[in-house]
Every structure is written in C-alpha cells, then in structure tokens.
Design an enzyme around this catalytic site. Structure first.
Site, mmCIF file in Angstrom:
data_model
loop_
_atom_site.group_PDB
_atom_site.id
_atom_site.type_symbol
_atom_site.label_atom_id
_atom_site.label_comp_id
_atom_site.label_asym_id
_atom_site.label_seq_id
_atom_site.Cartn_x
_atom_site.Cartn_y
_atom_site.Cartn_z
ATOM 1 N N GLU A 15 0.853 -1.188 0.000
ATOM 2 C CA GLU A 15 0.000 0.000 0.000
ATOM 3 C C GLU A 15 0.895 1.248 0.000
ATOM 4 O O GLU A 15 0.441 2.339 0.327
ATOM 5 C CB GLU A 15 -0.987 -0.010 1.158
ATOM 6 C CG GLU A 15 -0.381 -0.163 2.538
ATOM 7 C CD GLU A 15 -1.422 -0.061 3.638
ATOM 8 O OE1 GLU A 15 -2.105 0.964 3.714
ATOM 9 O OE2 GLU A 15 -1.532 -1.023 4.431
ATOM 10 N N CYS A 28 -3.433 -3.627 4.599
ATOM 11 C CA CYS A 28 -2.474 -4.635 5.099
ATOM 12 C C CYS A 28 -2.830 -6.052 4.670
ATOM 13 O O CYS A 28 -2.101 -6.995 4.986
ATOM 14 C CB CYS A 28 -2.423 -4.601 6.620
ATOM 15 S SG CYS A 28 -1.912 -3.019 7.274
ATOM 16 N N THR A 77 3.254 3.897 15.970
ATOM 17 C CA THR A 77 3.018 2.596 15.314
ATOM 18 C C THR A 77 3.529 2.604 13.865
ATOM 19 O O THR A 77 3.042 1.874 13.027
ATOM 20 C CB THR A 77 1.520 2.200 15.345
ATOM 21 O OG1 THR A 77 0.762 3.166 14.597
ATOM 22 C CG2 THR A 77 0.978 2.132 16.755
ATOM 23 N N SER A 115 -10.542 1.828 14.554
ATOM 24 C CA SER A 115 -9.865 0.807 13.737
ATOM 25 C C SER A 115 -9.630 -0.470 14.553
ATOM 26 O O SER A 115 -9.752 -1.572 14.020
ATOM 27 C CB SER A 115 -8.546 1.340 13.161
ATOM 28 O OG SER A 115 -7.556 1.471 14.158
ATOM 29 N N HIS A 120 -2.387 -10.207 12.165
ATOM 30 C CA HIS A 120 -1.838 -8.966 11.613
ATOM 31 C C HIS A 120 -1.417 -8.106 12.797
ATOM 32 O O HIS A 120 -2.179 -7.950 13.764
ATOM 33 C CB HIS A 120 -2.873 -8.230 10.755
ATOM 34 C CG HIS A 120 -2.457 -6.819 10.474
ATOM 35 N ND1 HIS A 120 -1.228 -6.527 9.913
ATOM 36 C CD2 HIS A 120 -3.050 -5.629 10.736
ATOM 37 C CE1 HIS A 120 -1.105 -5.210 9.816
ATOM 38 N NE2 HIS A 120 -2.187 -4.638 10.316
ATOM 39 N N LYS A 177 -5.126 -8.543 22.426
ATOM 40 C CA LYS A 177 -6.559 -8.194 22.377
ATOM 41 C C LYS A 177 -7.294 -9.206 21.496
ATOM 42 O O LYS A 177 -8.430 -9.578 21.778
ATOM 43 C CB LYS A 177 -6.748 -6.788 21.793
ATOM 44 C CG LYS A 177 -6.276 -5.654 22.714
ATOM 45 C CD LYS A 177 -6.348 -4.319 21.972
ATOM 46 C CE LYS A 177 -5.622 -3.195 22.683
ATOM 47 N NZ LYS A 177 -6.340 -2.605 23.795
ATOM 48 N N ASN A 216 5.003 -1.498 12.598
ATOM 49 C CA ASN A 216 4.037 -1.953 11.598
ATOM 50 C C ASN A 216 4.699 -1.944 10.219
ATOM 51 O O ASN A 216 5.350 -0.964 9.846
ATOM 52 C CB ASN A 216 2.799 -1.044 11.604
ATOM 53 C CG ASN A 216 1.606 -1.682 10.887
ATOM 54 O OD1 ASN A 216 1.728 -2.745 10.272
ATOM 55 N ND2 ASN A 216 0.455 -1.034 10.968
ATOM 56 N N SER A 244 -7.325 -2.613 6.674
ATOM 57 C CA SER A 244 -8.337 -1.587 6.929
ATOM 58 C C SER A 244 -9.153 -1.312 5.685
ATOM 59 O O SER A 244 -8.700 -1.486 4.558
ATOM 60 C CB SER A 244 -7.662 -0.295 7.397
ATOM 61 O OG SER A 244 -7.248 -0.438 8.731
HETATM 62 P P1 HMG Z 1 -3.444 6.042 21.926
HETATM 63 O O1 HMG Z 1 -4.578 6.955 22.091
HETATM 64 O O2 HMG Z 1 -2.122 6.630 21.697
HETATM 65 O O3 HMG Z 1 -3.218 5.087 23.144
HETATM 66 O O4 HMG Z 1 -3.828 5.130 20.711
HETATM 67 P P2 HMG Z 1 -4.153 4.745 24.414
HETATM 68 O O5 HMG Z 1 -4.293 5.943 25.246
HETATM 69 O O6 HMG Z 1 -5.396 4.022 23.965
HETATM 70 O O7 HMG Z 1 -3.164 3.733 25.105
HETATM 71 C C1 HMG Z 1 -2.818 2.536 24.531
HETATM 72 C C2 HMG Z 1 -2.720 1.503 25.644
HETATM 73 O O8 HMG Z 1 -1.618 1.869 26.466
HETATM 74 C C3 HMG Z 1 -3.951 1.460 26.570
HETATM 75 O O9 HMG Z 1 -4.157 0.107 26.912
HETATM 76 C C4 HMG Z 1 -3.482 2.233 27.797
HETATM 77 O O10 HMG Z 1 -4.142 1.862 28.991
HETATM 78 C C5 HMG Z 1 -2.034 1.830 27.828
HETATM 79 P P3 HMG Z 1 -5.538 -0.641 26.500
HETATM 80 O O11 HMG Z 1 -6.658 0.214 26.959
HETATM 81 O O12 HMG Z 1 -5.497 -0.722 24.984
HETATM 82 O O13 HMG Z 1 -5.439 -1.953 27.170
HETATM 83 N N1 HMG Z 1 -1.154 2.760 28.596
HETATM 84 C C6 HMG Z 1 -0.127 2.349 29.359
HETATM 85 N N2 HMG Z 1 0.338 1.133 29.664
HETATM 86 C C7 HMG Z 1 1.420 1.049 30.502
HETATM 87 N N3 HMG Z 1 2.035 2.144 31.035
HETATM 88 C C8 HMG Z 1 1.599 3.393 30.760
HETATM 89 C C9 HMG Z 1 0.464 3.533 29.885
HETATM 90 N N4 HMG Z 1 -0.221 4.597 29.396
HETATM 91 C C10 HMG Z 1 -1.203 4.100 28.610
HETATM 92 N N5 HMG Z 1 2.206 4.448 31.286
HETATM 93 C C11 HMG Z 1 -3.956 3.555 19.022
HETATM 94 C C12 HMG Z 1 -3.641 3.762 20.478
HETATM 95 C C13 HMG Z 1 -3.860 2.083 18.673
HETATM 96 C C14 HMG Z 1 -5.364 4.025 18.724
HETATM 97 C C15 HMG Z 1 -2.923 4.364 18.188
HETATM 98 O O14 HMG Z 1 -1.651 3.825 18.360
HETATM 99 C C16 HMG Z 1 -3.226 4.434 16.705
HETATM 100 O O15 HMG Z 1 -4.018 5.259 16.250
HETATM 101 N N6 HMG Z 1 -2.558 3.573 15.881
HETATM 102 C C17 HMG Z 1 -2.764 3.510 14.425
HETATM 103 C C18 HMG Z 1 -3.986 2.695 14.069
HETATM 104 C C19 HMG Z 1 -3.815 1.230 14.356
HETATM 105 O O16 HMG Z 1 -2.725 0.720 14.495
HETATM 106 N N7 HMG Z 1 -4.947 0.492 14.401
HETATM 107 C C20 HMG Z 1 -4.934 -0.941 14.622
HETATM 108 C C21 HMG Z 1 -6.126 -1.644 14.011
HETATM 109 S S1 HMG Z 1 -6.324 -1.243 12.277
HETATM 110 C C22 HMG Z 1 -5.057 -2.168 11.492
HETATM 111 O O17 HMG Z 1 -4.477 -3.024 12.088
HETATM 112 C C23 HMG Z 1 -4.751 -1.825 10.084
HETATM 113 C C24 HMG Z 1 -3.474 -1.039 9.864
HETATM 114 O O18 HMG Z 1 -2.345 -1.870 10.031
HETATM 115 C C25 HMG Z 1 -3.477 -0.391 8.478
HETATM 116 C C26 HMG Z 1 -3.767 -1.233 7.255
HETATM 117 O O19 HMG Z 1 -4.588 -2.136 7.224
HETATM 118 O O20 HMG Z 1 -3.188 -0.873 6.215
HETATM 119 C C27 HMG Z 1 -3.331 0.102 10.860
#
Ligand code: HMG
Length: 388
Positions: free
Chosen positions: A79, A111, A152, A201, A233, A242, A276, A309
């Site tokens: 992609e 992906c 990521t 996502s 993935h 998860k 990633n 996605s």
């Molecule tokens: P965020 O808002 O930065 O993080 O976004 P958060 O506040 O949700 O925290 C993440 C986790 O860290 C949470 O745990 C917190 O509690 C924990 P959870 O609730 O998930 O169990 N946390 C801590 N843990 C230990 N010590 C600390 C601490 N502070 C917080 N001090 C998000 C996270 C994944 C949304 C972000 O990284 C993002 O937007 N990533 C990009 C999108 C993505 O990867 N999506 C995945 C699914 S879609 C997919 O896989 C397709 C893709 O690969 C693309 C394609 O297909 O081409 C993306």
C-alpha cells in the site's frame, strides 16, 4: 499434493527509532509504548530505500537455491505504491535478474493484500505444480508527527516462495472472509501519511476477527482447540493480545491466559522491534514464530488472521512441515536486527522529512542503506535502482 510456503525471509531498514526517544520528546512514560501498545522500536527507511529495495533485499536469500526459471509469477503486495501505473514488482524482477518469461503484478488492499496474493498463488500452483510463485509484501507505515499513530510506524518486507510440497508450511484450503465498507484507516492519493480513526480501527479489526472466524467455522475449519499457534496482523503487538481475548470469548475456549499468551508470544518478537510493516506484518510474525519458538513446531497447526483496513479480513490455517528448521534464515534475521543503528530524534525527523524531488531533474540520493539494493536517485521522473 500439498501447497504452501516453501521458503520465507524478511528485510527491514538498518535504522530505527527507540520509542523511548519518542516518549521523552512527548513527555510521556515509555511504558505507554513498551507495554501499552507492546512496541519498543520502529524501523525507519533511509533516503535511498523504498518498497522496491526492501522487497528485493527480502527476496534475495530465497533465490540462492532455486531455479529462477521455475518462478512463473511475482506478486507484489503493498500500500506504499511508487507509481500509479507500473507495478513496483517489475523493478524487483529486474534487480533480482528473474527471467522475462514471468508475469508480475501489484496487489492492494491495505495490510491484507499479501494474503490474497498467497491464496491466488496456492491456486496457481495447484493448477501447475512445477511452478513456484514469489509473493512479496513490502510497506512503509507512516503517520503524521504527533498523531496517535506516530508510535506505530515501521517498515519491512517479507518474501515467500509458494510451491507444491513446501518445505515450511502447508496451507489448508478452508478460509473465512469478511469485507465491510468502513473508513477506519486510509491514505488518499495526495497524501504521504495515512489518516486513521485509531480506536475505531481496533474495534473494526476485532469485529472482523470474529466474523472471519465464524465464516471459517462455517466452511469446515478446525476448532480453536486444534490450533497450536496464532499469527495475527500486527499493527502493534498488543493487538495480538486483544485478539486472543476476542477469540477466547467467541470460541469459549478452555485455555487459560498463560496458554493463550504462549500461542502468540514467539510471533511477536520481531514486530516489537520493527513496528508496523502493513502487508508484511503478519508474515514477519510467522517468521518470528518459526525462528523463535522454543518447541519443535513440526506438525503444529498455525492460525492466521489477516486484516486490512477499509476493510477485508481472512482467517486460515497452515501446518508446519517436518524438517522446517533446516530451511530457515534465522541467522540472517538476527544479524539484520542486531546490526541496525539507533537514530536520535533529530535524525529521525531528518529522514521523516526527506522528500523525493518532483521537478523532473537529475537527483542522486545519499548512500545510507546497508542493504544489497538501493534507490540511487531519480532522473526525469524515473527511479534509478542499483545493487551495492
Ligand atoms: P493512543 O490513544 O495513543 O493510546 O492510541 P491509548 O491511550 O489508547 O493507550 C494505549 C494503551 O496503552 C492502553 O491500553 C493504555 O491503557 C495503555 P488498552 O486500553 O489498549 O489496554 N497505557 C499504558 N500502559 C502502561 N504504562 C503506561 C500507559 N499509558 C497508557 N504508562 C492507538 C492507540 C492504537 C489508537 C494508536 O496507536 C493508533 O491510532 N494507531 C494507528 C492505528 C492502528 O494501528 N490500528 C490498529 C487496528 S487497524 C489495522 O491493524 C490496520 C493497519 O495496520 C493499516 C492497514 O490495514 O493498512 C493500521
């Protein structure tokens, strides 16, 4: 006759940013990344690297003991396309010196597309078992600076030879699919970074897992208890945890948390250090499992959940072949990861902001990559690649 993965290897850039540096700059605890999303480092491409050079580097070790004339097709899943018309795989075909009597095509669906390539390759091999198909997945994951996705990012390529009577993994024909028109992550043609609705996502990913699993069951797939390991993935490795909880809920498995974790843990090691790599992520996870599992995996069944996605998802399984360990590139992979150089945050920003010139002039790029192939420059809008 069985069909599946005969050989597999990966490549990533020799530069990385430790997420501790990112945490320091944003004044947050490093454990949000190390534990919260399960990522420690992210691979960052050099100025003279792109999906073509990563793909060629990943495929090179596979060509050492194979007759190139037996490769009938190259399927390039990405992609991070470099041209709206020409398939990136044609540059790879040229760099690798593959014969002209070969077809080359590029596939796209976020992906997921490497999985489509593998399923198509299996069907082609079933029709003509003398042929091998080279499937390559390569991507550079890029988000805006200071966005939720920034931690990521990553980059990498995985190359696989699909053949009859494979030496590594037999792929079983049953597969469960799920497609739904959603906007969880996308990248319009005019942008170099992806847009994402992060939390949404992850929800769609888990919903797709459930639906693909249910379809897999409907088409006669094996039960969860018959699966020994799982490769998901991996946008970030915590997603696998998860996902295991989700499948445990859906299947009402009797396995406890420790057993569920043991099913995924060896598949996560490499991605934790690479980040990633979109299409390549799940297959780098498979390499990590094969290279790092403490037990002998011969005869073990591995489940795969591929997600892209937008979205398209697929669940399928494979069985590891006896004697697989003799055909791994374990040393090469550990050397690649151990010889990388850490970037300071300002160096990361420099590489992040590097842009290919678009003026049609003649431009040469700094020699930064340690890989075998490099993007030497651009001249009259044509990318110039060479071997180092
Ligand atoms: P965020 O808002 O930065 O993080 O976004 P958060 O506040 O949700 O925290 C993440 C986790 O860290 C949470 O745990 C917190 O509690 C924990 P959870 O609730 O998930 O169990 N946390 C801590 N843990 C230990 N010590 C600390 C601490 N502070 C917080 N001090 C998000 C996270 C994944 C949304 C972000 O990284 C993002 O937007 N990533 C990009 C999108 C993505 O990867 N999506 C995945 C699914 S879609 C997919 O896989 C397709 C893709 O690969 C693309 C394609 O297909 O081409 C993306």
């Amino acid at each position: 006759m069985s069909v599946g993965i005969d050989d597999i290897s990966f490549y990533t850039s020799n530069y990385y940013l430790d997420l501790k540096s990112l945490a320091d700059v944003h004044n947050i605890e490093k454990d949000k990344f190390y534990q919260g999303i399960g990522q420690e480092k992210m691979g960052i491409v050099a100025a003279d690297e792109d999906v073509v050079t990563m793909a060629a580097n990943a495929a090179l070790p596979l060509l050492k003991d194979v007759d190139p004339h037996s490769i009938s097709t190259v399927m390039f899943a990405t992609e991070t396309g470099i041209d709206q018309s020409k398939a990136a795989g044609i540059f790879v075909h040229g760099l690798l010196g593959l014969p002209n009597r070969c077809r080359v095509v590029e596939l796209k669906q976020a992906c997921y597309s490497a999985t489509a390539a593998i399923q198509m390759a299996c069907a082609m091999v079933a029709r003509d078992p003398a042929r091998k198909i080279l499937v390559i997945a390569a991507d550079i994951a890029r988000y805006d600076l200071n966005s939720s996705g920034e931690a990521t990012q990553g980059c990498g390529a995985a190359a696989m030879l699909i053949s009859a009577n494979p030496r590594l993994l037999k792929i079983h024909p049953e597969s469960g699919n799920y497609t739904e028109d959603v906007m969880d992550f996308w990248r319009p043609n005019y942008r170099s970074t992806a847009l994402v609705d992060g939390k949404y996502s992850t929800k769609i990913y888990l919903k797709s897992l459930k639906q693909a699993w249910l379809h897999y069951q409907d088409v006669g797939g094996v039960e969860f208890e018959q699966i020994d390991h799982l490769c998901y993935h991996l946008p970030f490795t915590r997603m696998a945890e998860k996902s295991q909880s989700q499948l445990a809920r859906v299947t009402k498995t009797g396995r406890d948390a420790e057993q569920l974790n043991a099913m995924i843990e060896p598949s996560l090691s490499y991605n934790r250090l690479i980040g990633n790599s979109y299409t390549a992520s799940m297959y780098i996870g498979l390499i990590s499992l094969l290279d790092n599992a403490k037990e002998d995996l011969s005869g073990k069944r591995v489940g795969f959940f591929s997600y892209g996605s937008g979205c398209v998802a697929e669940f399928f399984t494979g069985t590891v072949v006896d004697g697989y360990e003799e055909h791994l590139h374990r040393d090469l992979h550990s050397k690649l990861l151990n010889n990388r150089r850490e970037l300071s945050y300002p160096e990361y920003l420099d590489l992040y902001h590097f842009e290919y010139p678009t003026d049609g002039g003649e431009h040469q790029f700094p020699e930064q990559t340690q890989g075998q192939f490099r993007l030497a420059g651009i001249n009259q809008h044509k990318r110039i690649y060479n071997a180092r």
